[in-house]
Scaffold this motif. Structure first.
Motif, PDB file in Angstrom:
ATOM      1  N   ALA A 462       0.840  -1.194   0.000  1.00  0.00           N
ATOM      2  CA  ALA A 462       0.000   0.000   0.000  1.00  0.00           C
ATOM      3  C   ALA A 462       0.873   1.241   0.000  1.00  0.00           C
ATOM      4  O   ALA A 462       1.945   1.261   0.612  1.00  0.00           O
ATOM      5  CB  ALA A 462      -0.916   0.006   1.221  1.00  0.00           C
ATOM      6  N   ASP A 463       0.405   2.278  -0.702  1.00  0.00           N
ATOM      7  CA  ASP A 463       1.052   3.581  -0.591  1.00  0.00           C
ATOM      8  C   ASP A 463      -0.033   4.640  -0.395  1.00  0.00           C
ATOM      9  O   ASP A 463      -1.172   4.312  -0.077  1.00  0.00           O
ATOM     10  CB  ASP A 463       1.972   3.878  -1.778  1.00  0.00           C
ATOM     11  CG  ASP A 463       1.228   3.939  -3.101  1.00  0.00           C
ATOM     12  OD1 ASP A 463       0.017   4.228  -3.097  1.00  0.00           O
ATOM     13  OD2 ASP A 463       1.860   3.720  -4.151  1.00  0.00           O
ATOM     14  N   THR A 464       0.294   5.883  -0.606  1.00  0.00           N
ATOM     15  CA  THR A 464      -0.636   6.964  -0.281  1.00  0.00           C
ATOM     16  C   THR A 464      -1.914   6.911  -1.109  1.00  0.00           C
ATOM     17  O   THR A 464      -3.004   7.161  -0.591  1.00  0.00           O
ATOM     18  CB  THR A 464       0.043   8.328  -0.497  1.00  0.00           C
ATOM     19  OG1 THR A 464       1.227   8.385   0.315  1.00  0.00           O
ATOM     20  CG2 THR A 464      -0.886   9.477  -0.110  1.00  0.00           C
ATOM     21  N   TYR A 465      -1.783   6.580  -2.373  1.00  0.00           N
ATOM     22  CA  TYR A 465      -2.918   6.733  -3.277  1.00  0.00           C
ATOM     23  C   TYR A 465      -3.519   5.426  -3.791  1.00  0.00           C
ATOM     24  O   TYR A 465      -4.585   5.455  -4.414  1.00  0.00           O
ATOM     25  CB  TYR A 465      -2.511   7.597  -4.478  1.00  0.00           C
ATOM     26  CG  TYR A 465      -1.982   8.943  -4.086  1.00  0.00           C
ATOM     27  CD1 TYR A 465      -2.837   9.912  -3.552  1.00  0.00           C
ATOM     28  CD2 TYR A 465      -0.633   9.253  -4.214  1.00  0.00           C
ATOM     29  CE1 TYR A 465      -2.362  11.155  -3.169  1.00  0.00           C
ATOM     30  CE2 TYR A 465      -0.147  10.496  -3.831  1.00  0.00           C
ATOM     31  CZ  TYR A 465      -1.016  11.446  -3.320  1.00  0.00           C
ATOM     32  OH  TYR A 465      -0.525  12.676  -2.932  1.00  0.00           O
ATOM     33  N   CYS A 466      -2.871   4.304  -3.567  1.00  0.00           N
ATOM     34  CA  CYS A 466      -3.401   3.070  -4.116  1.00  0.00           C
ATOM     35  C   CYS A 466      -2.915   1.849  -3.352  1.00  0.00           C
ATOM     36  O   CYS A 466      -2.001   1.927  -2.519  1.00  0.00           O
ATOM     37  CB  CYS A 466      -3.021   2.933  -5.603  1.00  0.00           C
ATOM     38  SG  CYS A 466      -1.252   2.693  -5.883  1.00  0.00           S
ATOM     39  N   LEU A 467      -3.554   0.719  -3.658  1.00  0.00           N
ATOM     40  CA  LEU A 467      -3.190  -0.576  -3.106  1.00  0.00           C
ATOM     41  C   LEU A 467      -2.749  -1.469  -4.264  1.00  0.00           C
ATOM     42  O   LEU A 467      -3.217  -1.311  -5.397  1.00  0.00           O
ATOM     43  CB  LEU A 467      -4.390  -1.211  -2.404  1.00  0.00           C
ATOM     44  CG  LEU A 467      -5.128  -0.368  -1.366  1.00  0.00           C
ATOM     45  CD1 LEU A 467      -6.386  -1.080  -0.903  1.00  0.00           C
ATOM     46  CD2 LEU A 467      -4.222  -0.047  -0.188  1.00  0.00           C
ATOM     47  N   THR A 468      -1.856  -2.423  -3.983  1.00  0.00           N
ATOM     48  CA  THR A 468      -1.419  -3.387  -4.971  1.00  0.00           C
ATOM     49  C   THR A 468      -1.593  -4.789  -4.423  1.00  0.00           C
ATOM     50  O   THR A 468      -1.306  -5.027  -3.245  1.00  0.00           O
ATOM     51  CB  THR A 468       0.062  -3.157  -5.359  1.00  0.00           C
ATOM     52  OG1 THR A 468       0.220  -1.812  -5.810  1.00  0.00           O
ATOM     53  CG2 THR A 468       0.503  -4.115  -6.449  1.00  0.00           C
ATOM     54  N   GLY A 469      -2.085  -5.693  -5.257  1.00  0.00           N
ATOM     55  CA  GLY A 469      -2.350  -7.031  -4.752  1.00  0.00           C
ATOM     56  C   GLY A 469      -2.281  -8.093  -5.824  1.00  0.00           C
ATOM     57  O   GLY A 469      -1.735  -7.877  -6.924  1.00  0.00           O
ATOM     58  N   GLU A 470      -2.863  -9.258  -5.503  1.00  0.00           N
ATOM     59  CA  GLU A 470      -2.897 -10.382  -6.456  1.00  0.00           C
ATOM     60  C   GLU A 470      -4.262 -11.043  -6.361  1.00  0.00           C
ATOM     61  O   GLU A 470      -4.915 -11.024  -5.314  1.00  0.00           O
ATOM     62  CB  GLU A 470      -1.804 -11.386  -6.113  1.00  0.00           C
ATOM     63  CG  GLU A 470      -1.931 -12.017  -4.742  1.00  0.00           C
ATOM     64  CD  GLU A 470      -0.792 -12.976  -4.397  1.00  0.00           C
ATOM     65  OE1 GLU A 470       0.187 -13.012  -5.191  1.00  0.00           O
ATOM     66  OE2 GLU A 470      -0.883 -13.663  -3.371  1.00  0.00           O
ATOM     67  N   LEU A 471      -4.689 -11.629  -7.486  1.00  0.00           N
ATOM     68  CA  LEU A 471      -5.971 -12.311  -7.516  1.00  0.00           C
ATOM     69  C   LEU A 471      -5.966 -13.507  -6.579  1.00  0.00           C
ATOM     70  O   LEU A 471      -4.958 -14.228  -6.469  1.00  0.00           O
ATOM     71  CB  LEU A 471      -6.275 -12.793  -8.939  1.00  0.00           C
ATOM     72  CG  LEU A 471      -6.775 -11.735  -9.920  1.00  0.00           C
ATOM     73  CD1 LEU A 471      -6.770 -12.300 -11.332  1.00  0.00           C
ATOM     74  CD2 LEU A 471      -8.170 -11.278  -9.541  1.00  0.00           C
ATOM     75  N   VAL A 472      -7.072 -13.734  -5.900  1.00  0.00           N
ATOM     76  CA  VAL A 472      -7.242 -14.914  -5.065  1.00  0.00           C
ATOM     77  C   VAL A 472      -7.786 -16.027  -5.964  1.00  0.00           C
ATOM     78  O   VAL A 472      -8.828 -15.840  -6.611  1.00  0.00           O
ATOM     79  CB  VAL A 472      -8.215 -14.636  -3.915  1.00  0.00           C
ATOM     80  CG1 VAL A 472      -8.481 -15.905  -3.129  1.00  0.00           C
ATOM     81  CG2 VAL A 472      -7.668 -13.556  -3.008  1.00  0.00           C
ATOM     82  N   PRO A 473      -7.105 -17.169  -6.032  1.00  0.00           N
ATOM     83  CA  PRO A 473      -7.566 -18.247  -6.916  1.00  0.00           C
ATOM     84  C   PRO A 473      -8.988 -18.693  -6.564  1.00  0.00           C
ATOM     85  O   PRO A 473      -9.387 -18.669  -5.408  1.00  0.00           O
ATOM     86  CB  PRO A 473      -6.554 -19.360  -6.653  1.00  0.00           C
ATOM     87  CG  PRO A 473      -5.355 -18.666  -6.083  1.00  0.00           C
ATOM     88  CD  PRO A 473      -5.877 -17.508  -5.323  1.00  0.00           C
TER      89      PRO A 473
END
Length: 473
Positions: A462-473
C-alpha cells in the motif's frame, strides 16, 4: 414507455437533422462525427452522456478525435475559475478547425455559459462558436442543431424555466458503471458557490423514473451505480411529503442483482440519522452489501466561524456529532470530504481547526481546493486571503491528509478485498485497475477479460494513493 425524440421536440427538428446527417453519410461514406468534451463534476458527465445519446439518435457518430468531427460541443463548468479558463483556452484552439472546415458546428453548453459575463466573452471573442445554451436547455439540442444547420447563423439560448428532462437517449461511457441523476439544482446558496445561479433551484425526479432507470441498468449488467445530485439528502423535497433519500435508497436496494450503490454529494445539514441507519442496514457483513461502506460528506472548513461565513448551516460540533453517529452505526465506514483552503477571512486559527478535524475524523481521502473567487457570489466582496498564505496552507493540508491516507491504506495489507475491475492500468499494461467498495484504487495482475466484473484481490502493498495485490484463486 419512454418518449421518442419525435414527442420530445418541436415538429420537424428531428427529421431535418436526420436528413442532414443522412445526406452527409451518402456523400462521404460515413456518418458525421460528434465530439463532446466535458469539464467539471459528475453531473456534467451524466449530462454529456445524454447529449451524446441525442446526437447519435439524430444520426451522428461519436468520435474521440475533434479533427474527425462535424459537430463539437464543450460542456463546461463554473465552480472554479481554472475550469472556465481551461474551457476557454481549448475553445480558442478550435479556430483552426473551423478555418479548415467552415461547415463545422461548434457549441458550448453547461454552467459556464449560464453566467452573463462568460456568455458575453464568447459572443465577442469567439466568433466561430455557433451556439450556446445553459443547463436548463439540454433537451432542446435537436432544435438548436436544426436551426444551426438550416440558417447558418450564430444563436445564443438563455435558459428558460428549469425542468427535469426524462426519456432522453443515453450513450454511456461504461457498460458496467453508470451515473443516475436523482435531482437537479441547489437551494443552499453557500457564499462561495455559483451552482444555484447556474443550475437553478432543487427539483427531484419522480421515484418511479429513477427506479425504472436503475432496474434497466442492473438488468443490462451494470455493477456500480452512482446517484447524483447537488445535495442528494434533499431528494424528494417539494415533490413528496413523506418520501426522501433514505426511502429511495431502501427501494433501490430491493432491486435484485449484484451491484454497488454510491451517491454524491451529501450536505451535512441534511444528513440524517435515518439515512445513516438505512446505509448500515444495507451494508452489513451479514449480507452482500448493495450500498457501499463509503460516505462522502463535505466539511469545507473545520472552523465554525468560517462555516457561518460560508452559509453552510452547520457548525463544527454538529459535523462531529454526525461523524460520531456514523462511526457507531458503520464502524468500518470509509469517509471522504471536501476542503476549501483560504476562504475569505480565514485566520491561522481557523486553518488549524481544519487540520485538527482531519486528525480527528481521519478521512480516507479528500478533495481540497484553494478558494477561487466566483463573480456574483457574496464571498467575492469579502476580505481575501493573500495567495502566498493560501498556498502555504494548502501544502500543509496535503501533507497532513497524505500521511493519514498512507496510514489508513497500510491497514489493508493482508486483507482480501472485493474489487470492481475497471480497466488496464494506464501506467503498466501488465496490471489491471479497479476499486474496492470503499473506493480505494487497487492494481493487480490479471486478464483483461475481468474488466467489468468483481474480483477477489489479496492486498500485498500500500502507498498513499493506491493498493497493490494479487488475484485470489
Amino acid at each position: 414507455m419512454k418518449p421518442s425524440l419525435k414527442t420530445l421536440f418541436p415538429s420537424g427538428c428531428e427529421a431535418y437533422v436526420k436528413a442532414c446527417c443522412q445526406s452527409f453519410t451518402e456523400a462521404h461514406g460515413r456518418r458525421p462525427g460528434v465530439h463532446i468534451r466535458t469539464f467539471g463534476c459528475q453531473q456534467n458527465e451524466a449530462d454529456s452522456e445524454r447529449i451524446a445519446g441525442m446526437a447519435e439518435a439524430l444520426g451522428y457518430e461519436y468520435t474521440d478525435n475533434p479533427e474527425k468531427a462535424e459537430f463539437i460541443l464543450y460542456n463546461t463548468c463554473a465552480v472554479r475559475e481554472h475550469a472556465e479558463l481551461k474551457a476557454l483556452s481549448l475553445t480558442g484552439q478550435l479556430k483552426h478547425l473551423k478555418a479548415k472546415n467552415p461547415h463545422l458546428l461548434i457549441g458550448i453548453c453547461g454552467c459556464m455559459v449560464a453566467q452573463e459575463h462568460r456568455l458575453d466573452d464568447i459572443k465577442n471573442k469567439y466568433p466561430y462558436v455557433d451556439f450556446l445554451f445553459g443547463t436548463a436547455s439540454m433537451e432542446k439540442l435537436p432544435e438548436y442543431l436544426a436551426i444551426a444547420l438550416k440558417q447558418g447563423k450564430r444563436a445564443f439560448y438563455p435558459d428558460a424555466e428549469y425542468g427535469i428532462p426524462e426519456g432522453l437517449p443515453v450513450r454511456r461511457e461504461s457498460t458496467f458503471k453508470a451515473w443516475v441523476s436523482i435531482m437537479y439544482g441547489c437551494n443552499n446558496f453557500c457564499t462561495y458557490c455559483v451552482v444555484p445561479y447556474v443550475r437553478g433551484r432543487e427539483r427531484s425526479r419522480r421515484k418511479e423514473c429513477i427506479l425504472e432507470e436503475i432496474r434497466g441498468l442492473v438488468k443490462n449488467g451494470c455493477r456500480e451505480i452512482t446517484l447524483l445530485g447537488q445535495n442528494v439528502n434533499s431528494y424528494g423535497k417539494g415533490l413528496y411529503e413523506d418520501y426522501g433519500f433514505a426511502e429511495l435508497l431502501s427501494d433501490i436496494c430491493k432491486i435484485e442483482g449484484d451491484y454497488w450503490i454510491r451517491f454524491m454529494t451529501s450536505h451535512p445539514k441534511d444528513a440524517s440519522h435515518k439515512l445513516i441507519d438505512v446505509i448500515a442496514a444495507h451494508s452489513g457483513d451479514d449480507c452482500r452489501p448493495k450500498i457501499v461502506k463509503q460516505f462522502h460528506l463535505p466539511l469545507q472548513s473545520g472552523s465554525s466561524r468560517v462555516l457561518k461565513a460560508m452559509n453552510r448551516h452547520y457548525d463544527r460540533e454538529a459535523y462531529r456529532s454526525l461523524m460520531t453517529y456514523m462511526k457507531e452505526k458503520i464502524p468500518d465506514v470509509a469517509l471522504s470530504t471536501d476542503i476549501i483552503v483560504g476562504f475569505p477571512g480565514e485566520t491561522e486559527e481557523d486553518f488549524e481547526d481544519t487540520l485538527s478535524m482531519l486528525e480527528e475524523v481521519r478521512y480516507d481521502a479528500f478533495f481540497s481546493f484553494i478558494y477561487s473567487i466566483r463573480r456574483g457570489t457574496p464571498a467575492e466582496k469579502m476580505e481575501q486571503v493573500p495567495e502566498d498564505v493560501k498556498s502555504r496552507r494548502f501544502a500543509r493540508l496535503l501533507d497532513t491528509q497524505n500521511r493519514i491516507s498512507r496510514e489508513k491504506n497500510q491497514e489493508y495489507v493482508g486483507r482480501v478485498e472485493r474489487v470492481l475491475v475497471e480497466s488496464v492500468s494506464k501506467t503498466d499494461a501488465s496490471l489491471l485497475t479497479g476499486r474496492n467498495e470503499k473506493n480505494r484504487l487497487v492494481h493487480f495482475p490479471g486478464d483483461a477479460a475481468l474488466i467489468g466484473t468483481f474480483a477477489e484481490v489479496k492486498i500485498l502493498t500500500a502507498d498513499t494513493y493506491c493498493l497493490t495485490g494479487e488475484l485470489v484463486p
